[in-house]
Design a protein around this motif. Structure first.
Motif, short mmCIF file in Angstrom:
data_model
loop_
_atom_site.label_atom_id
_atom_site.label_comp_id
_atom_site.label_asym_id
_atom_site.label_seq_id
_atom_site.Cartn_x
_atom_site.Cartn_y
_atom_site.Cartn_z
N ASP A 1 0.82 -1.21 0.00
CA ASP A 1 0.00 0.00 0.00
C ASP A 1 0.86 1.26 0.00
OD1 ASP A 1 -2.93 -0.90 0.34
OD2 ASP A 1 -1.89 -2.07 1.86
N ILE A 2 1.93 1.24 0.79
CA ILE A 2 2.83 2.40 0.86
C ILE A 2 3.44 2.69 -0.50
CG2 ILE A 2 5.00 3.26 1.81
CD1 ILE A 2 4.30 1.69 4.40
N GLY B 1 -14.46 -2.61 4.46
CA GLY B 1 -13.12 -3.14 4.22
C GLY B 1 -12.04 -2.08 4.24
N ILE B 2 -12.35 -0.92 4.83
CA ILE B 2 -11.36 0.17 4.88
C ILE B 2 -10.44 0.03 6.09
CG2 ILE B 2 -11.10 2.68 5.16
CD1 ILE B 2 -13.67 3.03 3.58
N ILE B 3 -11.00 -0.35 7.22
CA ILE B 3 -10.24 -0.45 8.46
C ILE B 3 -10.45 -1.82 9.09
CG2 ILE B 3 -9.92 0.49 10.78
CD1 ILE B 3 -10.76 3.18 9.78
N VAL C 1 -2.33 2.54 4.51
CA VAL C 1 -3.21 1.43 4.13
C VAL C 1 -4.66 1.90 4.01
CG1 VAL C 1 -4.19 -0.76 4.92
CG2 VAL C 1 -1.74 -0.38 5.10
N VAL C 2 -5.12 2.68 4.98
CA VAL C 2 -6.50 3.18 4.96
C VAL C 2 -6.72 4.10 3.75
CG1 VAL C 2 -8.12 4.71 6.15
CG2 VAL C 2 -6.95 2.91 7.41
N ARG D 1 -9.05 4.84 -1.62
CA ARG D 1 -8.76 5.17 -3.02
C ARG D 1 -9.22 4.04 -3.96
NH1 ARG D 1 -3.57 4.08 -5.34
NH2 ARG D 1 -3.23 5.17 -7.32
N ASN D 2 -9.00 2.80 -3.57
CA ASN D 2 -9.40 1.67 -4.41
C ASN D 2 -10.91 1.50 -4.45
OD1 ASN D 2 -6.75 1.06 -5.09
ND2 ASN D 2 -6.48 -0.31 -3.33
N ILE D 3 -11.57 1.81 -3.32
CA ILE D 3 -13.03 1.68 -3.26
C ILE D 3 -13.71 2.76 -4.10
CG2 ILE D 3 -15.03 1.93 -1.76
CD1 ILE D 3 -13.47 0.50 0.40
#
Length: 412
Positions: free
Chosen positions: A250-251, A381-383, A403-404, A409-411
């Protein structure tokens, strides 16, 4: 003879129990509140002590510590004092300005001394005047299970505003501004030097030929100002300290997207805490919010590097602050992050489509104002939790924030 001895021992034991009970009975001033100073300037810290002033036999204790949230912008709970030796006292800030403290034991303890220590930071923009730090809802449970309540006690503190000291300054024009008109008639104005650098787009007009070649500024002098604390240092997608880290993917994705960057060329520092200002900057970059340098909160000035991000997020309804304050330099907690994440989803009209998830083991520690956001962002599914707990009051790390942000961003 034996019966007389037994009777004497029984009577002596009863007398001893009575003496102990009388000695341990708390007085009206059983709780005391004090501080390391009686006056504090805006932006300075004050240390507050809450003590059990006399030895008291108890099975439990509870109380609430209150402070004026417009006078103080930040609170840190430093420890449970004497209760750490018996059974750790539970200390939590239910909401800003209200701290609940409680300890319950299986046995009876006779205790005295420090109950807890707090550090409060005076609000830099608070108005001048006195305020109170209070201890209320005091209830002590004795060895027999009986509760005794006590009156609220107060500590008076004077907060000195720094606004009055600073307000005269804006009426005096900065030297750099007043000097410009005096230099403008010069045949070699600084503004017309830019075309000599070869860009062909100087800010001056009708004087492109007046500068002499030697008047061209040194290239170093035309470099951009030093980056702000939230600005990128150098584009880099991987760092030595995340090679084996769980958040590495994610980073690196966010680094490639230009949303996050490292602390330096080799380090990302994934475990370092993220401030509220830093997190909002990431949100703005992820959502593509248009910069807005309008001052929205008392503690965010137009000259602060994060003002444009905080203002943009506030305009979009992503952040609201509290009583006109944003606390930009405070570490963002996990429940604060969850609330902002939910507002990002709302901003894009994204809703959770799954059923209510299982409650976290520390569900009781989640603030009422963030509870819905915590569970909705979990369903989206964010956290995720941490070993079955959510740890709502814990500071968010750079890795967790990355990560969050990437999941949002992906959602979206």
């Amino acid at each position: 003879m034996k019966k007389r001895i037994l009777c004497f021992l029984a009577a002596a034991a009863a007398t001893l129990r009575l003496c102990i009970a009388v000695a341990a009975a708390p007085g009206d001033d059983v709780i005391n509140i004090s501080a390391d100073k009686d006056e504090v300037n805006g932006g300075e810290k004050i240390i507050v002590y809450v003590d059990l002033s006399e030895k008291t036999a108890m099975k439990g204790i509870q109380l609430e510590i209150g402070y004026n949230k417009t006078k103080f912008s930040d609170c840190q709970i430093l420890g449970g004092g004497i209760f750490d030796d018996a059974l750790a006292m539970q200390l939590k800030e239910n909401q800003r300005g209200e701290i609940a403290a409680a300890a319950v034991y299986d046995g009876v303890y006779e205790l005295s001394g420090r109950i807890c220590t707090l550090t409060l930071t005076a609000n830099s923009l608070a108005s001048e005047g006195e305020t109170y730090i209070t201890v209320s809802g005091i209830k002590i449970t004795d060895g027999g299970g009986e509760d005794t309540s006590y009156d609220t006690i107060k500590k008076t503190v004077t907060v000195h505003s720094i606004i009055a000291k600073e307000t005269p300054l804006p009426t005096q024009p900065p030297p750099a501004v007043t000097a410009l008109p005096e230099r403008s008639p010069s045949p070699t104005p600084k503004a017309t030097a830019a075309p000599g650098g070869g860009t062909g787009s100087g800010a001056g007009s009708g004087s492109e030929n007046t500068p002499k070649p030697e008047s061209t500024p040194d290239p170093k002098a035309t470099q951009s100002p030093a980056p702000s604390p939230g600005a990128d240092i150098k584009p880099k997608y991987s760092f030595e300290d995340i090679k084996e880290h769980w958040a590495r993917e994610d980073i690196e994705e966010l680094c490639k997207a230009g949303i996050v960057n490292g602390i330096n060329d080799n380090e990302f520092m994934p475990q370092r805490a993220v401030t509220r200002a830093e997190f909002v900057k990431l949100i703005c970059a992820m959502l593509g919010l248009e910069a807005d340098n309008t001052q929205t909160f008392f503690d965010v000035k137009e000259t602060d590097w994060y003002c444009e991000y905080v203002s943009a997020a506030a305009k979009a309804g992503i952040v609201y602050g509290d009583n006109g304050l944003f606390r930009p330099q405070s570490s963002i907690t996990r429940e604060e992050m969850a609330l902002i994440a939910k507002r990002c989803a709302d901003y894009k009209n994204i809703k959770a489509d799954s059923a209510l998830s299982e409650l976290f083991s520390d569900d009781g520690d989640i603030s009422a104002w963030s509870r819905e956001a915590v569970y909705e962002t979990v369903r989206m599914g964010i956290i995720n939790g941490i070993d079955g707990a959510f740890c709502p009051k814990s500071s968010t790390t750079r890795a967790q924030a990355a990560v969050v942000i990437n999941r949002i961003r992906n959602i979206l």
